[in-house]
Design a protein around this motif. Sequence first.
Motif, short mmCIF file in Angstrom:
data_model
loop_
_atom_site.label_atom_id
_atom_site.label_comp_id
_atom_site.label_asym_id
_atom_site.label_seq_id
_atom_site.Cartn_x
_atom_site.Cartn_y
_atom_site.Cartn_z
N GLU A 62 0.85 -1.19 0.00
CA GLU A 62 0.00 0.00 0.00
C GLU A 62 0.88 1.24 0.00
O GLU A 62 1.99 1.22 0.54
N PRO A 63 0.42 2.34 -0.58
CA PRO A 63 1.19 3.58 -0.52
C PRO A 63 1.46 3.99 0.92
O PRO A 63 0.61 3.81 1.80
N ALA A 64 2.64 4.53 1.15
CA ALA A 64 3.04 4.97 2.49
C ALA A 64 3.96 6.18 2.38
O ALA A 64 4.52 6.45 1.31
N TRP A 65 4.12 6.87 3.49
CA TRP A 65 4.90 8.09 3.56
C TRP A 65 5.83 8.04 4.77
O TRP A 65 5.63 7.25 5.68
N ALA A 66 6.78 8.97 4.80
CA ALA A 66 7.58 9.24 6.00
C ALA A 66 8.08 10.67 5.90
O ALA A 66 8.19 11.23 4.80
N TRP A 67 8.38 11.27 7.05
CA TRP A 67 8.93 12.62 7.04
C TRP A 67 10.39 12.56 6.62
O TRP A 67 11.16 11.73 7.11
N TYR A 68 10.77 13.45 5.73
CA TYR A 68 12.10 13.48 5.13
C TYR A 68 13.11 14.21 6.01
O TYR A 68 12.80 15.26 6.58
N ASP A 69 14.29 13.63 6.09
CA ASP A 69 15.45 14.23 6.74
C ASP A 69 16.64 13.83 5.87
O ASP A 69 16.89 12.64 5.67
N SER A 70 17.36 14.79 5.34
CA SER A 70 18.42 14.50 4.36
C SER A 70 19.50 13.55 4.89
O SER A 70 20.19 12.91 4.11
N LYS A 71 19.62 13.43 6.20
CA LYS A 71 20.64 12.54 6.78
C LYS A 71 20.17 11.10 6.89
O LYS A 71 20.96 10.21 7.16
N ASN A 72 18.88 10.88 6.70
CA ASN A 72 18.31 9.54 6.87
C ASN A 72 17.51 9.13 5.64
O ASN A 72 16.29 9.13 5.65
N VAL A 73 18.25 8.77 4.59
CA VAL A 73 17.65 8.38 3.32
C VAL A 73 18.31 7.07 2.86
O VAL A 73 19.51 6.89 3.02
N ARG A 74 17.51 6.19 2.32
CA ARG A 74 18.03 4.94 1.76
C ARG A 74 17.54 4.82 0.33
O ARG A 74 16.60 5.49 -0.09
N THR A 75 18.17 3.92 -0.40
CA THR A 75 17.73 3.61 -1.75
C THR A 75 16.66 2.53 -1.65
O THR A 75 16.89 1.47 -1.09
N GLY A 76 15.49 2.84 -2.19
CA GLY A 76 14.38 1.91 -2.12
C GLY A 76 14.12 1.22 -3.44
O GLY A 76 15.01 1.07 -4.28
N LEU A 77 12.88 0.83 -3.63
CA LEU A 77 12.44 0.14 -4.83
C LEU A 77 12.74 0.97 -6.07
O LEU A 77 12.55 2.18 -6.06
N TRP A 78 13.22 0.34 -7.12
CA TRP A 78 13.57 0.97 -8.40
C TRP A 78 14.59 2.09 -8.23
O TRP A 78 14.58 3.07 -8.97
N GLN A 79 15.43 1.98 -7.21
CA GLN A 79 16.48 2.98 -6.93
C GLN A 79 15.93 4.34 -6.53
O GLN A 79 16.60 5.36 -6.64
N ILE A 80 14.70 4.37 -6.06
CA ILE A 80 14.07 5.62 -5.62
C ILE A 80 14.48 5.90 -4.18
O ILE A 80 14.30 5.05 -3.31
N PRO A 81 15.02 7.10 -3.91
CA PRO A 81 15.36 7.44 -2.52
C PRO A 81 14.08 7.51 -1.67
O PRO A 81 13.02 7.93 -2.15
N GLU A 82 14.21 7.06 -0.42
CA GLU A 82 13.09 7.15 0.50
C GLU A 82 13.60 7.43 1.91
O GLU A 82 14.72 7.05 2.25
N PRO A 83 12.81 8.13 2.72
CA PRO A 83 13.24 8.45 4.08
C PRO A 83 13.33 7.21 4.95
O PRO A 83 12.55 6.27 4.78
N ILE A 84 14.28 7.23 5.86
CA ILE A 84 14.36 6.22 6.91
C ILE A 84 13.75 6.87 8.14
O ILE A 84 14.39 7.67 8.83
N ALA A 85 12.48 6.61 8.36
CA ALA A 85 11.73 7.22 9.45
C ALA A 85 10.48 6.37 9.67
O ALA A 85 10.18 5.51 8.84
N PRO A 86 9.77 6.60 10.75
CA PRO A 86 8.53 5.84 10.94
C PRO A 86 7.61 5.97 9.73
O PRO A 86 7.39 7.07 9.23
N VAL A 87 7.11 4.84 9.28
CA VAL A 87 6.25 4.81 8.10
C VAL A 87 4.83 5.22 8.49
O VAL A 87 4.29 4.76 9.50
N LEU A 88 4.27 6.09 7.66
CA LEU A 88 2.92 6.60 7.86
C LEU A 88 2.02 6.08 6.74
O LEU A 88 2.48 5.84 5.63
#
Length: 169
Positions: A62-88
């Motif tokens: 399902e679609p999900a979000w997280a609050w962005y912080d430039s210091k906490n980013v990982r490479t996700g599906l299809w090489q898309i950057p995504e935040p490393i934070a609690p998932v909303l």
Amino acid sequence: MSRDDRRTEHAMSRLLWAHKVALYLSRGDEPDTMDLADTLVMIGKKVLAPVLTDGRGHPLHEPAWAWYDSKNVRTGLWQIPEPIAPVLPASAIDQVEVVLCSALFVDRSGYRVGVGGGWYDRVLTYRARGVPVWAVVNNDEILDEVPREPWDEPVTAALTPSGLHLLGQ
């Protein structure tokens, strides 16, 4: 000044009023949004970004979000950057005042051809009433008409290097 720099400059001039912005994190040759996300956070805005994986490389269903912080980013599906934070949940988009979404093309009626298999079309239904949605594209990616499906959610504007172009008017 690059076209990405010009687009970011136009976005910043239009986003000063917003406290919370939903914004996809760009990859590869997509119009750059990483500098925009960093700049927004630097001036005290909150940026909500898509999360596509569970953090172990497995796609979320399902679609999900997280609050962005430039210091906490990982490479996700299809090489898309995504935040490393609690998932909303997808409904977290109801907290933002403007949504910037990805697109390959957008037409003058406000319909877009996206890249995520309907991800934005599913999540945009949760936004608060009246919240504008801007497709982030290049000037030559605004077309007279694009193919559309009954479930497609229109956008209100196209953010390009030359400015913000209202659509569907």
